[in-house]
Design a protein around this motif. Structure first.
Motif, short mmCIF file in Angstrom:
data_model
loop_
_atom_site.label_atom_id
_atom_site.label_comp_id
_atom_site.label_asym_id
_atom_site.label_seq_id
_atom_site.Cartn_x
_atom_site.Cartn_y
_atom_site.Cartn_z
N CYS A 27 -3.14 -11.86 -8.17
CA CYS A 27 -4.06 -11.46 -9.23
C CYS A 27 -3.98 -9.95 -9.47
CB CYS A 27 -5.48 -11.87 -8.87
SG CYS A 27 -6.76 -11.27 -10.00
N SER A 28 -4.13 -9.17 -8.41
CA SER A 28 -4.15 -7.72 -8.58
C SER A 28 -2.79 -7.17 -8.99
CB SER A 28 -4.66 -7.03 -7.30
OG SER A 28 -3.79 -7.24 -6.21
N MET A 29 -1.69 -7.87 -8.60
CA MET A 29 -0.37 -7.43 -9.03
C MET A 29 -0.21 -7.54 -10.54
SD MET A 29 3.41 -8.74 -7.81
CE MET A 29 3.32 -10.29 -8.72
N TRP A 30 -0.77 -8.60 -11.14
CA TRP A 30 -0.72 -8.73 -12.60
C TRP A 30 -1.46 -7.56 -13.25
CZ3 TRP A 30 2.69 -11.46 -14.84
CH2 TRP A 30 3.13 -12.67 -14.28
N LEU A 31 -2.59 -7.16 -12.65
CA LEU A 31 -3.34 -6.03 -13.20
C LEU A 31 -2.54 -4.74 -13.05
CD1 LEU A 31 -6.88 -6.93 -11.81
CD2 LEU A 31 -5.88 -7.56 -14.03
N ALA A 32 -1.85 -4.59 -11.92
CA ALA A 32 -1.03 -3.40 -11.70
C ALA A 32 0.13 -3.35 -12.68
CB ALA A 32 -0.51 -3.38 -10.26
N ASP A 33 0.78 -4.50 -12.91
CA ASP A 33 1.87 -4.55 -13.89
C ASP A 33 1.41 -4.12 -15.26
OD1 ASP A 33 3.68 -5.44 -12.02
OD2 ASP A 33 3.88 -7.47 -12.82
N ALA A 34 0.14 -4.39 -15.57
CA ALA A 34 -0.41 -4.04 -16.89
C ALA A 34 -0.89 -2.60 -16.96
CB ALA A 34 -1.57 -4.98 -17.23
N GLY A 35 -0.70 -1.84 -15.87
CA GLY A 35 -1.01 -0.41 -15.91
C GLY A 35 -2.21 0.03 -15.10
N ALA A 36 -2.96 -0.92 -14.54
CA ALA A 36 -4.13 -0.54 -13.75
C ALA A 36 -3.71 0.18 -12.47
CB ALA A 36 -4.96 -1.77 -13.40
N GLU A 37 -4.54 1.11 -12.01
CA GLU A 37 -4.33 1.72 -10.70
C GLU A 37 -4.97 0.80 -9.66
OE1 GLU A 37 -5.27 5.84 -8.19
OE2 GLU A 37 -6.24 5.48 -10.13
N VAL A 38 -4.15 0.09 -8.95
CA VAL A 38 -4.65 -0.89 -7.97
C VAL A 38 -4.58 -0.28 -6.58
CG1 VAL A 38 -4.30 -3.15 -6.92
CG2 VAL A 38 -4.00 -2.86 -9.38
N VAL A 39 -5.74 -0.13 -5.95
CA VAL A 39 -5.85 0.40 -4.60
C VAL A 39 -6.15 -0.77 -3.67
CG1 VAL A 39 -7.18 1.87 -3.05
CG2 VAL A 39 -6.52 2.71 -5.32
N LYS A 40 -5.21 -1.06 -2.82
CA LYS A 40 -5.32 -2.17 -1.88
C LYS A 40 -5.94 -1.63 -0.59
CE LYS A 40 -2.22 -5.64 0.21
NZ LYS A 40 -2.53 -6.86 -0.57
N VAL A 41 -7.15 -2.10 -0.28
CA VAL A 41 -7.86 -1.64 0.91
C VAL A 41 -7.50 -2.56 2.07
CG1 VAL A 41 -10.12 -1.22 1.94
CG2 VAL A 41 -9.73 -0.69 -0.49
N GLU A 42 -6.90 -1.97 3.12
CA GLU A 42 -6.40 -2.77 4.25
C GLU A 42 -6.95 -2.24 5.57
OE1 GLU A 42 -2.17 -4.15 3.76
OE2 GLU A 42 -2.04 -2.32 2.55
N SER A 43 -7.01 -3.11 6.55
CA SER A 43 -7.51 -2.71 7.85
C SER A 43 -6.47 -1.84 8.56
CB SER A 43 -7.84 -3.93 8.71
OG SER A 43 -6.69 -4.76 8.83
N PRO A 44 -6.90 -0.77 9.22
CA PRO A 44 -5.95 0.11 9.92
C PRO A 44 -5.17 -0.65 10.99
CG PRO A 44 -8.10 1.17 9.74
CD PRO A 44 -8.28 -0.25 9.31
N GLY A 45 -3.86 -0.39 11.03
CA GLY A 45 -3.03 -0.98 12.06
C GLY A 45 -2.56 -2.39 11.79
N GLN A 46 -3.21 -3.11 10.86
CA GLN A 46 -2.83 -4.50 10.61
C GLN A 46 -2.52 -4.75 9.14
OE1 GLN A 46 -5.92 -7.53 10.97
NE2 GLN A 46 -4.43 -8.96 11.83
N GLY A 47 -3.48 -4.48 8.29
CA GLY A 47 -3.28 -4.68 6.86
C GLY A 47 -3.27 -6.13 6.46
N ASP A 48 -2.85 -6.37 5.24
CA ASP A 48 -2.70 -7.72 4.68
C ASP A 48 -1.93 -8.58 5.68
OD1 ASP A 48 -1.72 -9.97 3.21
OD2 ASP A 48 -1.77 -8.83 1.34
N PHE A 49 -2.43 -9.79 5.95
CA PHE A 49 -1.78 -10.66 6.93
C PHE A 49 -0.33 -10.98 6.55
CE2 PHE A 49 -6.29 -12.22 7.77
CZ PHE A 49 -6.42 -11.42 8.90
N SER A 50 -0.01 -10.92 5.26
CA SER A 50 1.36 -11.23 4.86
C SER A 50 2.35 -10.15 5.31
CB SER A 50 1.46 -11.44 3.34
OG SER A 50 1.24 -10.23 2.64
N ARG A 51 1.85 -8.98 5.72
CA ARG A 51 2.74 -7.95 6.27
C ARG A 51 3.40 -8.42 7.57
NH1 ARG A 51 2.52 -2.74 4.21
NH2 ARG A 51 0.77 -2.22 2.83
#
Length: 407
Positions: A27-51
């Motif tokens: 969802c947020s990637m579509w918004l970013a593609d459209a020009g939005a500044e998307v700030v992904k807030v992630e937990s220190p040391g781990q981040g998005d589980f897909s990492r």
């Protein structure tokens, strides 16, 4: 390039994303593609589980880097913030005051326990559009009896009836083999955000956009719903609900699809295969009767196809006005002229994975340049710049936060 001087539709729009895996990030990637500044807030040391979801490769510093993260995180910024700490929550609220849209796909109730759910944030930012993607929806709008159940994509596919639609052996339901509910949920989240943004332009007020993966899957099963409501039976697996021929058929060197919908196309099809006599055959009078006699019809079609290659058969059908194509596998996409012409494969040169191709953006607009394929952010790559630009924080203050593991 056409549209290059026009910018992008969401230039200047700020988005906070608290997300994992596919639905929220898509969802947020579509918004970013459209020009939005998307700030992904992630937990220190781990981040998005897909990492860290397999397959992974070591980045040379002992940190595994997941290939999945590259699929849905282009054009974003990453900020690390410990939302379990009160100071981390306070900083998040400061960022939320500056945001236009928030996207989250955590399990319902998690954001509330952290004190940063929609009801808390709208008190400090009445214009905030809060997009929540979950298995069964939130408790605020039309609460589901399953709202507290954990869910992944496959649950949406299962409960919506979609797993009974593909052709299969025996009575075992079939997982569709890709994250359909997640992707559809992400698309609907972006669509809902746009509707809310338009309405905010009229009222000045934001709102909650509540997306359920179950709902997102159910709408894709809409033809089966309509047919069952009237006839009381579900379409046969792998078959179109109201017509035939409509499916895969074997030519001399592999499979093609033929799609006959409407009697005008049925007549064209009969002419192409040299069987104009079938038009008046009572077994094939309309889509429903053709479907009932699908086995006989299949034999006729594959007998005709046996003497043709896929390319020749498709050429004849298309020339005759019958929708048809060869059946491609994923490897064929890398050589397909349509994919190349439409920029539907983007490529990263990732420092860990090397050259990686991902699906491009299918929304083509005359006054908007093609979406870029910038590398997804490293964990916390933009923490300092975002805290400075959004909150006016200086390096000393950010250093103090780092020392206390808040960021």
């Amino acid at each position: 390039m056409m549209g290059a001087a026009m910018g992008r539709p969401l230039d200047g729009v700020k988005v906070l994303a608290v997300e994992n895996f596919v639905a929220g990030p898509f969802c947020s990637m579509w918004l970013a593609d459209a020009g939005a500044e998307v700030v992904k807030v992630e937990s220190p040391g781990q981040g998005d589980f897909s990492r860290s979801t397999s397959p992974t490769r070591d980045d040379g510093e002992g940190v595994p880097q997941g290939l999945s993260f590259l699929r849905t995180n282009r054009n974003k910024k990453s900020v690390t913030l410990d939302l379990k700490q009160p100071e981390g929550q306070a900083l998040f609220r400061e960022l939320a005051v500056k945001a236009d849209i928030l996207v989250e796909n955590l399990r319902p109730g998690v954001m509330e326990r952290l004190g940063i759910d929609y009801n808390a944030l709208r008190e400090i930012n009445p214009g905030l559009i809060y997009v929540a993607v979950s298995g069964f929806g939130q408790k605020d709008l039309l609460p589901s009896p399953f709202k507290d159940n954990p869910a992944f994509d496959i649950v949406g596919q299962a409960m919506s009836g979609l797993m009974y639609r593909p052709e299969r052996e025996g009575d075992r339901p079939t997982y569709l083999g890709f994250s359909l509910a997640d992707l559809e949920g992400g698309i609907l989240g972006a669509y809902g955000a746009m509707l809310a943004l338009i309405q905010r332009g009229r009222t000045g007020k934001g709102q909650l956009v509540d997306i359920s993966l179950y709902d997102a899957s159910l709408i894709l099963n809409e033809i089966s719903v309509a047919m069952f409501s009237v006839l009381g039976t579900a379409p046969k697996p792998g078959l179109h609900a109201v017509t035939a021929p409509f499916g895969t058929y074997r030519a001399r060197d592999g499979y093609i699809v033929i799609a006959v919908l409407g009697e005008h196309i049925w007549q064209r099809f009969c002419e192409v295969i040299g069987r104009a006599d079938l038009v008046g055959d009572p077994r094939f009078r309309d889509g429903i009767t053709r479907q009932a006699n699908n086995a006989v019809l299949n034999e006729l079609i594959e007998a005709w196809l046996a003497s043709y290659s896929r390319a020749d058969a498709v050429s004849l059908l298309v020339k005759g006005g019958v929708p048809a194509s060869i059946v491609q596998d994923v490897g064929d996409l890398f050589h397909c002229p349509h994919v190349a012409a439409r920029n539907m494969l983007m490529q990263f040169d990732d420092p860990v994975w090397g050259k990686v191709s991902i699906a491009g953006n299918p929304v083509k607009m005359s006054a908007v340049p093609e979406a870029e394929a910038s590398l997804p952010p490293r964990l916390g790559e933009h923490t300092e710049s975002v805290l400075h630009d959004w909150l006016g924080m200086d390096s000393d203050r950010i250093g103090e936060l780092r020392a206390r593991a808040v960021v």
